[in-house]
Design a protein around this motif. Structure first.
Motif, PDB file in Angstrom:
ATOM      1  N   PHE A 121       6.668  -4.369   6.985  1.00  9.91           N
ATOM      2  CA  PHE A 121       7.877  -3.589   6.710  1.00  9.91           C
ATOM      3  C   PHE A 121       7.409  -2.280   6.080  1.00  9.91           C
ATOM      4  CE2 PHE A 121      10.539  -7.369   7.271  1.00  9.91           C
ATOM      5  CZ  PHE A 121      11.634  -6.798   7.903  1.00  9.91           C
ATOM      6  N   TYR A 122       7.798  -1.183   6.716  1.00  8.82           N
ATOM      7  CA  TYR A 122       7.310   0.140   6.338  1.00  8.82           C
ATOM      8  C   TYR A 122       8.475   0.950   5.781  1.00  8.82           C
ATOM      9  CZ  TYR A 122       4.270   4.252   6.682  1.00  8.82           C
ATOM     10  OH  TYR A 122       3.492   5.353   6.408  1.00  8.82           O
TER      11      TYR A 122
ATOM     12  N   ASN B   4       0.831  -1.193   0.000  1.00 12.53           N
ATOM     13  CA  ASN B   4       0.000   0.000   0.000  1.00 12.53           C
ATOM     14  C   ASN B   4       0.866   1.244   0.000  1.00 12.53           C
ATOM     15  OD1 ASN B   4      -2.719  -0.964   0.005  1.00 12.53           O
ATOM     16  ND2 ASN B   4      -2.465  -1.597   2.132  1.00 12.53           N
ATOM     17  N   ALA B   5       0.360   2.305  -0.598  1.00 13.20           N
ATOM     18  CA  ALA B   5       1.070   3.578  -0.664  1.00 13.20           C
ATOM     19  C   ALA B   5       0.432   4.584   0.280  1.00 13.20           C
ATOM     20  CB  ALA B   5       1.062   4.113  -2.096  1.00 13.20           C
ATOM     21  N   TRP B   6       1.279   5.493   0.787  1.00 16.03           N
ATOM     22  CA  TRP B   6       0.841   6.559   1.694  1.00 16.03           C
ATOM     23  C   TRP B   6       1.550   7.842   1.258  1.00 16.03           C
ATOM     24  CZ3 TRP B   6      -2.216   4.588   5.839  1.00 16.03           C
ATOM     25  CH2 TRP B   6      -2.190   3.187   5.954  1.00 16.03           C
ATOM     26  N   LEU B   7       0.798   8.807   0.756  1.00  9.59           N
ATOM     27  CA  LEU B   7       1.385  10.042   0.240  1.00  9.59           C
ATOM     28  C   LEU B   7       0.557  11.224   0.715  1.00  9.59           C
ATOM     29  CD1 LEU B   7       3.218  11.729  -1.627  1.00  9.59           C
ATOM     30  CD2 LEU B   7       1.744  11.075  -3.546  1.00  9.59           C
ATOM     31  N   GLY B   8       1.234  12.177   1.366  1.00  7.92           N
ATOM     32  CA  GLY B   8       0.511  13.344   1.845  1.00  7.92           C
ATOM     33  C   GLY B   8       1.453  14.438   2.283  1.00  7.92           C
TER      34      GLY B   8
ATOM     35  N   SER C   5       5.454  13.521   2.510  1.00  3.88           N
ATOM     36  CA  SER C   5       5.948  12.183   2.814  1.00  3.88           C
ATOM     37  C   SER C   5       5.334  11.174   1.860  1.00  3.88           C
ATOM     38  CB  SER C   5       5.594  11.811   4.264  1.00  3.88           C
ATOM     39  OG  SER C   5       5.869  10.454   4.531  1.00  3.88           O
ATOM     40  N   PHE C   6       6.170  10.238   1.400  1.00  3.24           N
ATOM     41  CA  PHE C   6       5.719   9.129   0.555  1.00  3.24           C
ATOM     42  C   PHE C   6       6.293   7.851   1.170  1.00  3.24           C
ATOM     43  CE2 PHE C   6       4.655   8.436  -4.219  1.00  3.24           C
ATOM     44  CZ  PHE C   6       3.936   7.295  -3.906  1.00  3.24           C
ATOM     45  N   SER C   7       5.405   6.935   1.544  1.00  5.29           N
ATOM     46  CA  SER C   7       5.796   5.699   2.212  1.00  5.29           C
ATOM     47  C   SER C   7       5.110   4.519   1.538  1.00  5.29           C
ATOM     48  CB  SER C   7       5.424   5.720   3.699  1.00  5.29           C
ATOM     49  OG  SER C   7       5.745   6.951   4.309  1.00  5.29           O
ATOM     50  N   VAL C   8       5.690   3.328   1.732  1.00  9.22           N
ATOM     51  CA  VAL C   8       5.082   2.082   1.246  1.00  9.22           C
ATOM     52  C   VAL C   8       5.060   1.083   2.392  1.00  9.22           C
ATOM     53  CG1 VAL C   8       5.350   0.107  -0.309  1.00  9.22           C
ATOM     54  CG2 VAL C   8       5.804   2.416  -1.153  1.00  9.22           C
ATOM     55  N   SER C   9       3.896   0.529   2.666  1.00  7.55           N
ATOM     56  CA  SER C   9       3.779  -0.542   3.666  1.00  7.55           C
ATOM     57  C   SER C   9       3.729  -1.880   2.947  1.00  7.55           C
ATOM     58  CB  SER C   9       2.535  -0.344   4.546  1.00  7.55           C
ATOM     59  OG  SER C   9       1.370  -0.325   3.763  1.00  7.55           O
ATOM     60  N   MET C  10       4.389  -2.846   3.540  1.00  8.55           N
ATOM     61  CA  MET C  10       4.450  -4.209   2.995  1.00  8.55           C
ATOM     62  C   MET C  10       3.899  -5.159   4.045  1.00  8.55           C
ATOM     63  SD  MET C  10       8.294  -3.908   1.320  1.00  8.55           S
ATOM     64  CE  MET C  10       8.879  -2.502   2.274  1.00  8.55           C
ATOM     65  N   TRP C  11       2.631  -5.515   3.913  1.00  8.86           N
ATOM     66  CA  TRP C  11       1.987  -6.446   4.838  1.00  8.86           C
ATOM     67  C   TRP C  11       2.264  -7.871   4.374  1.00  8.86           C
ATOM     68  CZ3 TRP C  11      -3.644  -4.150   5.281  1.00  8.86           C
ATOM     69  CH2 TRP C  11      -3.619  -3.046   6.142  1.00  8.86           C
ATOM     70  N   PHE C  12       2.665  -8.710   5.296  1.00  5.38           N
ATOM     71  CA  PHE C  12       2.918 -10.107   4.941  1.00  5.38           C
ATOM     72  C   PHE C  12       2.601 -11.010   6.116  1.00  5.38           C
ATOM     73  CE2 PHE C  12       6.731  -8.537   6.939  1.00  5.38           C
ATOM     74  CZ  PHE C  12       7.366  -9.614   7.538  1.00  5.38           C
TER      75      PHE C  12
END
Length: 465
Positions: free
Chosen positions: A343-344, A323-327, A458-465
């Protein structure tokens, strides 16, 4: 209309006339009368340059609205059928927009066609055999053949990250956390991670330094983000800095307009706070997926942790959800829990993270649970529609705390201590904090409470596993 674009749509329309086709059976088994409306409209589109009658366009629009409403109140099996109807209805509406465009050369009609196709991806997940790939191909063809913006031309440009960007002062420590997150300057081996380190949060500083997203394809460059998407794209955004607020809402808006607003702090007057949060952006813009390098850790098939024994991995084929998080600076995700290992990756800007273990749950003052709906999934599946606001595993806010961990004044601190005394007695002494820099990678296990605040864009990517 260019031959390639018309043939692609005509192939789709012809498929809808083929009743034994599995995609058509999906529609008919869900709701035969709705499927008939869609199939009849698709048949009209095969005629040479036919203009869709206004009553037929209205009927298709109403069908899309009905399918959208039915997704949220149906069983998972039935919901997929309604998502199929929504997807194919959106595609038919896009085709008729293009037929009208080719007669009038009105650019707004080409943009409307792209918006319909994006809605199929974002709202419904574009389920069905080959539907997502077809939609992405159609969008690229419209951009190239109707808007004179081919992907190869856009991506052939050179992109440079801004030399100077407004940076706030060093974030002060949080009064709501006494501990700091472990940092490992040398990444642990996979075996060490699995056997010893997967039960606690930690940060790997600079782990992402070789990602294209921080180098030749800089996500810090808004021009690159515009180019990778192309004209006409729309995305789901939150409006408001905190989804617990009464004035918070969400809407679809043009990607270009969102980017125009995102490089600003929330303190600027007369500018809404817009946040693209927990969105499967790689599904819409697959070129961005090539800009990240997944760490091997996400494929480690970890067992449930002792303090979160009901953990199960995501339900998609990869058992991985990105998932992406941008704001802009000032956007906040309040304390909440997620059911997966995470992992974020912090790619652009700085972000302050607050964390507390699952054992703190009894003292986190969560919102009361609401009655679950039929479509609340038991595990995340990439085929599910995406809600940009909250954890899809807990559609109520019972996984969200009422405690504000990012206090801004002594008065807020005193009020928080009076209102949530158990939090200060039981949670604050064990809670952790860290401010991530661009290139840092944070890990935390399932069930951990976490809250996040962007210190600047900020631009982040979460990696759910």
């Amino acid at each position: 209309m260019p031959t390639g674009l018309r043939e692609a749509f005509l192939g789709f329309a012809a498929e809808l006339q083929d009743t034994p086709c599995p995609n058509v059976q999906d529609l008919l088994s869900c709701d035969a009368s709705s499927a008939d409306v869609l199939i009849q409209a698709a048949g009209l589109s095969t005629r040479e340059y036919v203009m869709l009658p206004s009553n037929e366009r209205v009927a298709l629009g109403e069908l899309a609205q009905h399918a959208h409403a039915m997704m949220a109140c149906s069983t998972p099996e039935r919901s997929r059928g309604w998502r199929r109807i929504y997807t194919d209805t959106s595609m038919v509406l896009a085709f008729f927009d293009l037929l009208d465009y080719w007669t009038t050369k009105d650019t707004e009609l080409a943009l409307s066609a792209i918006a319909h196709l994006d809605h199929a991806i974002v709202i419904a997940g574009a389920p069905g055999d080959n539907r997502l790939d077809l939609i992405l191909d159609l969008i690229e063809r419209i951009q190239s053949e109707c808007l004179n913006s081919p992907l190869e031309l856009r991506m052939g440009l050179s992109f440079v990250a801004p030399q100077e960007r407004a940076v706030t002062s060093t974030p002060q420590g949080l009064a709501t956390a006494q501990c700091t997150v472990l940092r490992f300057d040398t990444p642990p081996s996979l075996s060490s991670f699995v056997s010893r380190l997967s039960h606690q949060p930690f940060v790997l500083p600079g782990f992402l330094r070789d990602w294209p997203a921080l180098n030749e394809h800089p996500w810090e460059s808004l021009n690159y983000l515009r180019a990778v998407a192309g004209p006409g794209r729309v995305v789901p955004v939150e409006v408001g800095s905190d989804y617990r607020s009464d004035d918070w809402t969400q809407k679809m808006m043009p990607w270009d307009e969102f980017l125009d607003n995102v490089d600003h702090t929330f303190s600027e007057e007369h500018r809404p706070v817009l946040y693209l949060a927990q969105h499967s952006l790689f599904k819409q813009f697959p070129a961005l997926r090539d800009d990240i390098i997944l760490p091997d850790y996400v494929y480690s098939s970890l067992d449930p942790p002792s303090n979160y024994p009901h953990y199960v991995p995501p339900g998609n084929e990869e058992q991985l959800v990105l998932n992406a998080w941008l704001g802009p600076g000032g956007t906040i995700s309040p304390p909440h829990t997620d059911p997966f290992y995470n992992f974020y990756a912090q790619i652009v800007g700085r972000k302050t993270i607050w964390l507390a273990p699952p054992e703190a749950s009894s003292y986190m003052y969560p919102y009361p649970p609401t009655t679950p709906t039929h479509d609340a999934p038991s595990s995340t599946n990439e085929d599910q529609p995406r809600n940009p606001a909250t954890n899809h595993e807990s559609p109520s806010m019972s996984n969200t705390s009422r405690v504000d961990v990012f206090l801004r004044s002594p008065e807020e601190l005193a009020q928080c201590k009076d209102t949530f005394p158990d939090f200060w007695r039981k949670v604050q002494p064990v809670a952790m904090q860290v401010t991530l820099e661009p290139g840092d990678l944070l890990f935390f296990p399932p069930g951990w409470w976490h809250a996040m605040r962007s210190e600047e864009m900020s631009f982040s990517v979460s990696m759910w596993f």
